[in-house]
Write a protein that holds these residues in place. Sequence first.
Motif, PDB file in Angstrom:
ATOM      1  N   GLU A  91       0.817  -1.214   0.000  1.00  0.00           N
ATOM      2  CA  GLU A  91       0.000   0.000   0.000  1.00  0.00           C
ATOM      3  C   GLU A  91       0.853   1.267   0.000  1.00  0.00           C
ATOM      4  O   GLU A  91       0.421   2.299  -0.490  1.00  0.00           O
ATOM      5  N   ALA A  92       2.058   1.178   0.546  1.00  0.00           N
ATOM      6  CA  ALA A  92       2.938   2.340   0.641  1.00  0.00           C
ATOM      7  C   ALA A  92       3.977   2.387  -0.472  1.00  0.00           C
ATOM      8  O   ALA A  92       4.753   3.328  -0.545  1.00  0.00           O
ATOM      9  N   CYS A  93       3.988   1.396  -1.342  1.00  0.00           N
ATOM     10  CA  CYS A  93       4.994   1.307  -2.402  1.00  0.00           C
ATOM     11  C   CYS A  93       4.488   1.991  -3.666  1.00  0.00           C
ATOM     12  O   CYS A  93       3.575   1.498  -4.340  1.00  0.00           O
ATOM     13  N   ALA A  94       5.099   3.130  -3.996  1.00  0.00           N
ATOM     14  CA  ALA A  94       4.668   3.893  -5.173  1.00  0.00           C
ATOM     15  C   ALA A  94       4.841   3.102  -6.470  1.00  0.00           C
ATOM     16  O   ALA A  94       3.993   3.179  -7.363  1.00  0.00           O
ATOM     17  N   THR A  95       5.905   2.355  -6.577  1.00  0.00           N
ATOM     18  CA  THR A  95       6.142   1.582  -7.794  1.00  0.00           C
ATOM     19  C   THR A  95       5.045   0.544  -7.987  1.00  0.00           C
ATOM     20  O   THR A  95       4.509   0.380  -9.084  1.00  0.00           O
ATOM     21  N   PHE A  96       4.711  -0.161  -6.915  1.00  0.00           N
ATOM     22  CA  PHE A  96       3.654  -1.169  -7.010  1.00  0.00           C
ATOM     23  C   PHE A  96       2.310  -0.516  -7.322  1.00  0.00           C
ATOM     24  O   PHE A  96       1.530  -1.027  -8.122  1.00  0.00           O
ATOM     25  N   GLN A  97       2.040   0.607  -6.700  1.00  0.00           N
ATOM     26  CA  GLN A  97       0.774   1.300  -6.938  1.00  0.00           C
ATOM     27  C   GLN A  97       0.642   1.727  -8.407  1.00  0.00           C
ATOM     28  O   GLN A  97      -0.438   1.663  -8.978  1.00  0.00           O
ATOM     29  N   LEU A  98       1.742   2.156  -9.006  1.00  0.00           N
ATOM     30  CA  LEU A  98       1.711   2.565 -10.412  1.00  0.00           C
ATOM     31  C   LEU A  98       1.641   1.387 -11.373  1.00  0.00           C
ATOM     32  O   LEU A  98       0.945   1.436 -12.379  1.00  0.00           O
ATOM     33  N   SER A  99       2.391   0.340 -11.069  1.00  0.00           N
ATOM     34  CA  SER A  99       2.486  -0.778 -12.012  1.00  0.00           C
ATOM     35  C   SER A  99       1.450  -1.865 -11.758  1.00  0.00           C
ATOM     36  O   SER A  99       0.981  -2.502 -12.698  1.00  0.00           O
ATOM     37  N   GLY A 100       1.136  -2.108 -10.482  1.00  0.00           N
ATOM     38  CA  GLY A 100       0.234  -3.199 -10.137  1.00  0.00           C
ATOM     39  C   GLY A 100       0.872  -4.572 -10.259  1.00  0.00           C
ATOM     40  O   GLY A 100       0.213  -5.592 -10.104  1.00  0.00           O
ATOM     41  N   TRP A 101       2.159  -4.605 -10.504  1.00  0.00           N
ATOM     42  CA  TRP A 101       2.884  -5.869 -10.682  1.00  0.00           C
ATOM     43  C   TRP A 101       3.479  -6.314  -9.344  1.00  0.00           C
ATOM     44  O   TRP A 101       4.209  -5.573  -8.705  1.00  0.00           O
ATOM     45  N   GLU A 102       3.175  -7.535  -8.956  1.00  0.00           N
ATOM     46  CA  GLU A 102       3.673  -8.077  -7.684  1.00  0.00           C
ATOM     47  C   GLU A 102       5.202  -8.076  -7.632  1.00  0.00           C
ATOM     48  O   GLU A 102       5.787  -7.808  -6.591  1.00  0.00           O
ATOM     49  N   HIS A 103       5.865  -8.364  -8.740  1.00  0.00           N
ATOM     50  CA  HIS A 103       7.328  -8.419  -8.724  1.00  0.00           C
ATOM     51  C   HIS A 103       7.946  -7.037  -8.509  1.00  0.00           C
ATOM     52  O   HIS A 103       9.134  -6.935  -8.222  1.00  0.00           O
ATOM     53  N   GLU A 104       7.157  -5.965  -8.632  1.00  0.00           N
ATOM     54  CA  GLU A 104       7.674  -4.626  -8.343  1.00  0.00           C
ATOM     55  C   GLU A 104       7.192  -4.117  -6.987  1.00  0.00           C
ATOM     56  O   GLU A 104       7.318  -2.944  -6.674  1.00  0.00           O
ATOM     57  N   SER A 105       6.666  -5.007  -6.182  1.00  0.00           N
ATOM     58  CA  SER A 105       6.280  -4.662  -4.815  1.00  0.00           C
ATOM     59  C   SER A 105       7.458  -4.980  -3.890  1.00  0.00           C
ATOM     60  O   SER A 105       8.389  -5.701  -4.283  1.00  0.00           O
ATOM     61  N   PRO A 106       7.447  -4.481  -2.671  1.00  0.00           N
ATOM     62  CA  PRO A 106       8.523  -4.833  -1.741  1.00  0.00           C
ATOM     63  C   PRO A 106       8.636  -6.351  -1.557  1.00  0.00           C
ATOM     64  O   PRO A 106       9.738  -6.906  -1.541  1.00  0.00           O
ATOM     65  N   ARG A 107       7.503  -7.014  -1.429  1.00  0.00           N
ATOM     66  CA  ARG A 107       7.506  -8.473  -1.249  1.00  0.00           C
ATOM     67  C   ARG A 107       8.128  -9.158  -2.469  1.00  0.00           C
ATOM     68  O   ARG A 107       8.917 -10.095  -2.334  1.00  0.00           O
ATOM     69  N   GLY A 108       7.789  -8.684  -3.658  1.00  0.00           N
ATOM     70  CA  GLY A 108       8.351  -9.257  -4.874  1.00  0.00           C
ATOM     71  C   GLY A 108       9.848  -9.046  -4.983  1.00  0.00           C
ATOM     72  O   GLY A 108      10.590  -9.927  -5.414  1.00  0.00           O
ATOM     73  N   ARG A 109      10.290  -7.863  -4.589  1.00  0.00           N
ATOM     74  CA  ARG A 109      11.729  -7.569  -4.645  1.00  0.00           C
ATOM     75  C   ARG A 109      12.516  -8.406  -3.629  1.00  0.00           C
ATOM     76  O   ARG A 109      13.630  -8.838  -3.908  1.00  0.00           O
ATOM     77  N   LEU A 110      11.945  -8.623  -2.469  1.00  0.00           N
ATOM     78  CA  LEU A 110      12.612  -9.479  -1.483  1.00  0.00           C
ATOM     79  C   LEU A 110      12.736 -10.907  -2.016  1.00  0.00           C
ATOM     80  O   LEU A 110      13.765 -11.554  -1.854  1.00  0.00           O
ATOM     81  N   HIS A 111      11.693 -11.390  -2.657  1.00  0.00           N
ATOM     82  CA  HIS A 111      11.727 -12.729  -3.243  1.00  0.00           C
ATOM     83  C   HIS A 111      12.780 -12.806  -4.358  1.00  0.00           C
ATOM     84  O   HIS A 111      13.543 -13.773  -4.440  1.00  0.00           O
ATOM     85  N   LEU A 112      12.828 -11.781  -5.194  1.00  0.00           N
ATOM     86  CA  LEU A 112      13.808 -11.728  -6.271  1.00  0.00           C
ATOM     87  C   LEU A 112      15.237 -11.722  -5.714  1.00  0.00           C
ATOM     88  O   LEU A 112      16.123 -12.407  -6.232  1.00  0.00           O
ATOM     89  N   ALA A 113      15.452 -10.961  -4.647  1.00  0.00           N
ATOM     90  CA  ALA A 113      16.776 -10.915  -4.016  1.00  0.00           C
ATOM     91  C   ALA A 113      17.183 -12.295  -3.522  1.00  0.00           C
ATOM     92  O   ALA A 113      18.324 -12.726  -3.718  1.00  0.00           O
ATOM     93  N   ALA A 114      16.253 -12.992  -2.906  1.00  0.00           N
ATOM     94  CA  ALA A 114      16.554 -14.337  -2.406  1.00  0.00           C
ATOM     95  C   ALA A 114      16.888 -15.278  -3.562  1.00  0.00           C
ATOM     96  O   ALA A 114      17.825 -16.080  -3.462  1.00  0.00           O
ATOM     97  N   GLN A 115      16.147 -15.185  -4.653  1.00  0.00           N
ATOM     98  CA  GLN A 115      16.408 -16.036  -5.814  1.00  0.00           C
ATOM     99  C   GLN A 115      17.804 -15.776  -6.384  1.00  0.00           C
ATOM    100  O   GLN A 115      18.516 -16.707  -6.760  1.00  0.00           O
ATOM    101  N   PHE A 116      18.191 -14.505  -6.442  1.00  0.00           N
ATOM    102  CA  PHE A 116      19.519 -14.142  -6.930  1.00  0.00           C
ATOM    103  C   PHE A 116      20.601 -14.703  -6.007  1.00  0.00           C
ATOM    104  O   PHE A 116      21.559 -15.316  -6.454  1.00  0.00           O
ATOM    105  N   LEU A 117      20.429 -14.489  -4.721  1.00  0.00           N
ATOM    106  CA  LEU A 117      21.442 -14.914  -3.762  1.00  0.00           C
ATOM    107  C   LEU A 117      21.605 -16.426  -3.690  1.00  0.00           C
ATOM    108  O   LEU A 117      22.673 -16.925  -3.363  1.00  0.00           O
ATOM    109  N   HIS A 118      20.556 -17.151  -4.028  1.00  0.00           N
ATOM    110  CA  HIS A 118      20.637 -18.608  -4.008  1.00  0.00           C
ATOM    111  C   HIS A 118      20.998 -19.185  -5.381  1.00  0.00           C
ATOM    112  O   HIS A 118      20.895 -20.388  -5.606  1.00  0.00           O
TER     113      HIS A 118
END
Length: 70
Positions: free
Chosen positions: A26-53
Amino acid sequence: EKQLEEKLILLDQLQSSCVSCGLCSEACATFQLSGWEHESPRGRLHLAAQFLHGRIHPQSPALSTFDRCL
């Protein structure tokens, strides 16, 4: 590339306290504009984990989502 990896390591550490409730979206401007889960904070955290692993390589276009963070 090294700076990106250091930032992703920090995100992975922060991820350990995330319960994936989505309230931050709700507070993420990028997610609010795009509506894409991967551009939400939760999506970015998941992406970071995928990269690190090793599931996403450093040159992956998927990592460009970090550049779109407002």
